[in-house]
Scaffold this active site. Structure first.
Site, PDB file in Angstrom:
ATOM      1  N   GLU A 135      55.776  -7.411  20.010  1.00 42.16           N
ATOM      2  CA  GLU A 135      56.386  -8.384  19.120  1.00 42.16           C
ATOM      3  C   GLU A 135      55.334  -9.425  18.734  1.00 42.16           C
ATOM      4  OE1 GLU A 135      58.964 -10.308  21.879  1.00 42.16           O
ATOM      5  OE2 GLU A 135      59.297 -12.037  20.600  1.00 42.16           O
ATOM      6  N   ASP A 149      64.893 -14.022  23.593  1.00 39.58           N
ATOM      7  CA  ASP A 149      64.455 -13.490  22.297  1.00 39.58           C
ATOM      8  C   ASP A 149      63.857 -12.099  22.453  1.00 39.58           C
ATOM      9  OD1 ASP A 149      65.276 -15.451  20.689  1.00 39.58           O
ATOM     10  OD2 ASP A 149      63.330 -16.485  20.534  1.00 39.58           O
ATOM     11  N   ASP A 194      58.553 -10.147  25.065  1.00 38.67           N
ATOM     12  CA  ASP A 194      58.525 -11.245  26.025  1.00 38.67           C
ATOM     13  C   ASP A 194      59.691 -11.143  26.991  1.00 38.67           C
ATOM     14  OD1 ASP A 194      56.329 -12.196  24.781  1.00 38.67           O
ATOM     15  OD2 ASP A 194      57.356 -13.763  23.648  1.00 38.67           O
ATOM     16  N   ASP A 238      62.009 -12.988  27.819  1.00 33.64           N
ATOM     17  CA  ASP A 238      62.999 -14.056  27.610  1.00 33.64           C
ATOM     18  C   ASP A 238      64.139 -13.525  26.738  1.00 33.64           C
ATOM     19  OD1 ASP A 238      61.938 -13.837  25.111  1.00 33.64           O
ATOM     20  OD2 ASP A 238      60.905 -15.768  25.143  1.00 33.64           O
TER      21      ASP A 238
END
Ligand code: 0RA
Length: 655
Positions: A442, A520, A516, A518
Site C-alpha cells: 500500500e 486502514d 500496515d 492498523d
C-alpha cells in the site's frame, strides 16, 4: 413388540460389518483425514459430531453438546439412543468396542438406514480413536451407564457397566471424549474456536431443530469471572434461517424466502432462495449429506438448470421477453441470489481432488424436477415476486451487455492483453512462477522500503496507490477501467472475470498482501481480498494468496532487540525482562517507517518471516465480512471494523 422396536432390535451389534484393524490409520493418517495439520485435527471433532447428527436425523436425538476441555480434549455428548453395547457374535467384543476399534465398522449398520453426514471422508469414529492419545466413551442406555477407555486405538480394559443413578431419570445418549495424539498431529493439537463454531453453526442450520451447544472451557476462553465461553446454535427454520443470516446485511428483493423441501427416489432435496437488490454476485452454497460441496456437482447443476429454465419460461409468459429477444443467461438470473441447497443422498459419490464435488448423476434430474415443481407453483401464486426477480435479471442482462462492450473496448486498446508490465512493478529476475512471489504494497513510501529490502531474485513489488475500488459497489465495466486493478491483473498475468483461470499464466505462486498493521491496513487488505474472492476466486482456492505480518514494535535492550507482532507479544517480551530493566520501545506506525533492512528481516525474509495463507474455509463467513465491510450499510461496517480489526484475518484465514 411394535414395528418400530423390531426395526431397532434388528439394528443391533450383528449388523456391524467387520473390516480391518487400526494400524493402517496410525501409519498413514493422511489417507483417512486428509492432513495431519489443523484441518485434519478439526476433522476429528467433525467425525464424532457427525455420528450424533446422524442419530438426530434418524429422529432419536435433539441435543448435541460439544466441549473443549481444559486438558486439550474435545467431547461430544448427545441424547440419542446410545451406541449399542451388546456383544458382537463374530468378534466377541461389544458393539461399542467394535465401532471404536475396527476400521469402517461404524460406517454402515447393515442395510438399515444410511449414514447421512458421513464426514468428508466418512471414516468413522474408529479413526478418531486411532489418532487420539486417549478416548473415553460413556453410553447411557437401558437404565445403565457403560464406560470404556482407549489409548492410541487400543481398548484399556473391558466395557464397565453400572446401574444408572436415579436422578438421571433413564436418560440415554452417547458421550465421546478424546484427546488428539501429539505424535500424530505434530504441528499442534490446539483446537481453533472459530473454525469449530463455524462448522457447528453450519450443521445446526443444515439440520433445523437440532440444538448444538458449543462450550470452550479452556483457560484462554474464560471470562474475567472464570466462566467458560458458551454458544447455542439452534435454528428451527433450518436452511431458511441460513439464507436469512447470509442476507442479514443486504436488502432483499422479496421479503419471503422461497423454500423447497421434497423427496424423490430416496434423495431428499431442501432449498432456500432469496434474491437481494444490490448484490451483483451470487452466493449458492451447496451441501450433500451435510458436507459443503465447494466444487459444486450434479445437485448445483440441477438447481442452475431449473432456475434458468423456470425464469425464462415466466419471462416469456409474462411478456417480459419478446419473441425476438434472446433468453436470459443463467448468470443474469442468479445475480443477487443467495441460496442454500442441501441434498441427502443414500450413496454419495464425492469427486475431485478435495472430494468436494457431488458426482451422482441421478441427483441432477431429481433436483431439477423437485425444485421446478415447487418453484413454479410458488411463483404462479406470487406474481409480484416473479416480476421483481425478472426485472432484476433483465437489468443484469443489459448490464452484462454493456460490460462486454466496455471490455472489448479495453481489449482493443490492448491494456489487459498487452505484454507490457505496469511501470511501477519492480519485477523479480526469476521467471519461474513456483519460486516467485509478489508483494502488493500500500502506497509509494512502503513500496520504496520494500523495493530496497527485497531479494530481487525472486521477490517482486507492486505498490498500489490510493483506495482500491470498492468491489461490492461498482459494476464490471468500471472495475476494468481502474488503473490499479489493471496493474494488478497484468502484473499477475491473469485474465479478467469470467475468463478461465489458467495457472500457467500466473506469474507468481505467492501473492502477498502487505499492508500496515492498523485499521486502514486491515481495510485495504479486505478490499484486496474481496477483489480476489469475487474476481479471481481460483487464486484464493488454490492457496496462492498470503498475508504478510509486519511487526508492530521493536524492543531494544542493550545490544539486543526483539520484534513484537502484537500487544500480547509485547507484554510477553517485557515481562521476560528483569524488574523494570532499561529498554526502548519503538512502535511502527506503518511499513514506510521501517528501514528496508528491518522490513526484510521481519516480514520478507523466508527464513524468519511470519506469513498467513488465505484459505476461505467458510465462504459464508467471508461473504458476510465482505458485505459488512463493503456494502452500503455504514453502521454495521464501522461497528465491525471497530470490534474485529485485530482479528479480522483470523476469521477467515488458516494460519
Ligand atoms: C446404531 C444403533 C443405535 C445407536 C447408534 C448407532 C448410535 C451411534 C452413535 C454415535 C454417536 N452417538 C450415537 N448414537 C447412537 C441404537 C440402536 C438401538 O437402540 O436399538
Amino acid at each position: 413388540m411394535s414395528e418400530a422396536s423390531k426395526v431397532q432390535a434388528a439394528y443391533g451389534a450383528e449388523q456391524i460389518q467387520v473390516l480391518e484393524g487400526l494400524e493402517p490409520v496410525r501409519k498413514r493418517p493422511g489417507m483417512y483425514i486428509g492432513t495431519t495439520g489443523p484441518r485434519g485435527l478439526h476433522h476429528l471433532v467433525y467425525e464424532v459430531v457427525d455420528n450424533s447428527v446422524d442419530e438426530a436425523l434418524a429422529g432419536h436425538c435433539s441435543e448435541i453438546l460439544v466441549v473443549l476441555g481444559e486438558d486439550g480434549s474435545a467431547s461430544v455428548t448427545d441424547n440419542g439412543r446410545g451406541i449399542p453395547t451388546d456383544v458382537h457374535p463374530r468378534t466377541g467384543k461389544s458393539a461399542l468396542e467394535t465401532v471404536l476399534t475396527v476400521l469402517h465398522a461404524g460406517g454402515k449398520f447393515g442395510a438399515g438406514g444410511y449414514k447421512v453426514s458421513g464426514g468428508l471422508h466418512g471414516v468413522g469414529v474408529s479413526v478418531v480413536n486411532a489418532l487420539s492419545e486417549w478416548v473415553e466413551v460413556t453410553v447411557r442406555r437401558q437404565g445403565q451407564v457403560h464406560r470404556q477407555r482407549f489409548e492410541r486405538g487400543a481398548a484399556i480394559g473391558s466395557l464397565r457397566s453400572e446401574d444408572q443413578p436415579d436422578d438421571e431419570n433413564g436418560r440415554t445418549g452417547t458421550s465421546v471424549c478424546f484427546k488428539p495424539d501429539i505424535d500424530i498431529f505434530t504441528v499442534g493439537i490446539v483446537f481453533d474456536y472459530s473454525t469449530l463454531s463455524a462448522r457447528l453453526r453450519e450443521l445446526a442450520y443444515l439440520n433445523g431443530g437440532v440444538s448444538i451447544v458449543f462450550r470452550d472451557e479452556r483457560e484462554s476462553a474464560r471470562s474475567p469471572e472464570g466462566e467458560p465461553h458458551e454458544e447455542t446454535y439452534f435454528y428451527e427454520g433450518g436452511i431458511k434461517e441460513y439464507v436469512a443470516y447470509m442476507n442479514a446485511e443486504k436488502e432483499p428483493l422479496h421479503p419471503e424466502i422461497i423454500y423447497v423441501n421434497a423427496e424423490k427416489d430416496g434423495v431428499s432435496v431442501e432449498a432456500a432462495l432469496q434474491w437481494c437488490v444490490d448484490a451483483y454476485s451470487d452466493s449458492i452454497l451447496g451441501f450433500a449429506n451435510n458436507i459443503r460441496t465447494v466444487d459444486g456437482g450434479t445437485h448445483i447443476e440441477g438447481l442452475k438448470t431449473v432456475l434458468t429454465r423456470t425464469l425464462n419460461t415466466f419471462a416469456r409468459k409474462r411478456g417480459k421477453r419478446k419473441e425476438a429477444d434472446s433468453n436470459l443467461a443463467g448468470e443474469n438470473i442468479r445475480e443477487g441470489l443467495t441460496a442454500v441447497l442441501s441434498v441427502k443422498v443414500p450413496e454419495p459419490e464425492f469427486e475431485g481432488q478435495t472430494k468436494t464435488k457431488l458426482g451422482n448423476t441421478e441427483v441432477r434430474g431429481i433436483v431439477d424436477s423437485l425444485v421446478g415443481e415447487s418453484l413454479g407453483q410458488y411463483l404462479e401464486f406470487n406474481p409480484g415476486v416473479i416480476d421483481m426477480i425478472l426485472e432484476k435479471a433483465i437489468q443484469a442482462f443489459n448490464a452484462a451487455e454493456a460490460a462486454r462492450r466496455a471490455r472489448e473496448l479495453v481489449r482493443r486498446k490492448s491494456v489487459l492483453e498487452s505484454s507490457t508490465l505496469p511501470g511501477k512493478l519492480a519485477d523479480c529476475s526469476s521467471r519461474d512462477p513456483s519460486e516467485s512471489e509478489i508483494y502488493i504494497v500500500e502506497g509509494d513510501s512502503a513500496g520504496g522500503s520494500a523495493k530496497q529490502g527485497r531479494d530481487r531474485r525472486f521477490q517482486a513489488i507492486l505498490p498500489l496507490r490510493g483506495k482500491i475500488l470498492n468491489i461490492e459497489k461498482t459494476d464490471d465495466a468500471k472495475i476494468y477501467k481502474n488503473t490499479e486493478i489493471q496493474a494488478l491483473i497484468t502484473a499477475l498475468g491473469l485474465g479478467i472475470k469470467g475468463e478461465d483461470f489458467d495457472q500457467k499464466n500466473l506469474r507468481y505462486h505467492r501473492v502477498v498482501i502487505m499492508t500496515d498493521a492498523d485499521v486502514d491496513g486491515a481495510h485495504i487488505r479486505t478490499l484486496l481480498l474481496t477483489f480476489f474472492y469475487r474476481y479471481q476466486k481460483e487464486l484464493v482456492e488454490g492457496g496462492f494468496i498470503y498475508i504478510a505480518c509486519p511487526p508492530l514494535y521493536k524492543v531494544e535492550r542493550g545490544k539486543n532487540h526483539t520484534y513484537c507482532y502484537n500487544e500480547q507479544d509485547l507484554q510477553k517480551t517485557l515481562s521476560s525482562f528483569p524488574e523494570k530493566a532499561n529498554y526502548n520501545i519503538q512502535r511502527f506506525k506503518g511499513l514506510g517507517e521501517m528501514m528496508p533492512k528491518q522490513l526484510w528481516e521481519t516480514t520478507m525474509d523466508p527464513t524468519t518471516r511470519m506469513m498467513k495463507r488465505v484459505e476461505i474455509e467458510d465462504a459464508l463467513e467471508a461473504d458476510r465480512i465482505f458485505t459488512i465491510l463493503m456494502g452500503d450499510k455504514v453502521a454495521p461496517r464501522r461497528e465491525f471494523i471497530e470490534t474485529h480489526s485485530a482479528e479480522l484475518d483470523m476469521t477467515n484465514l488458516d494460519i
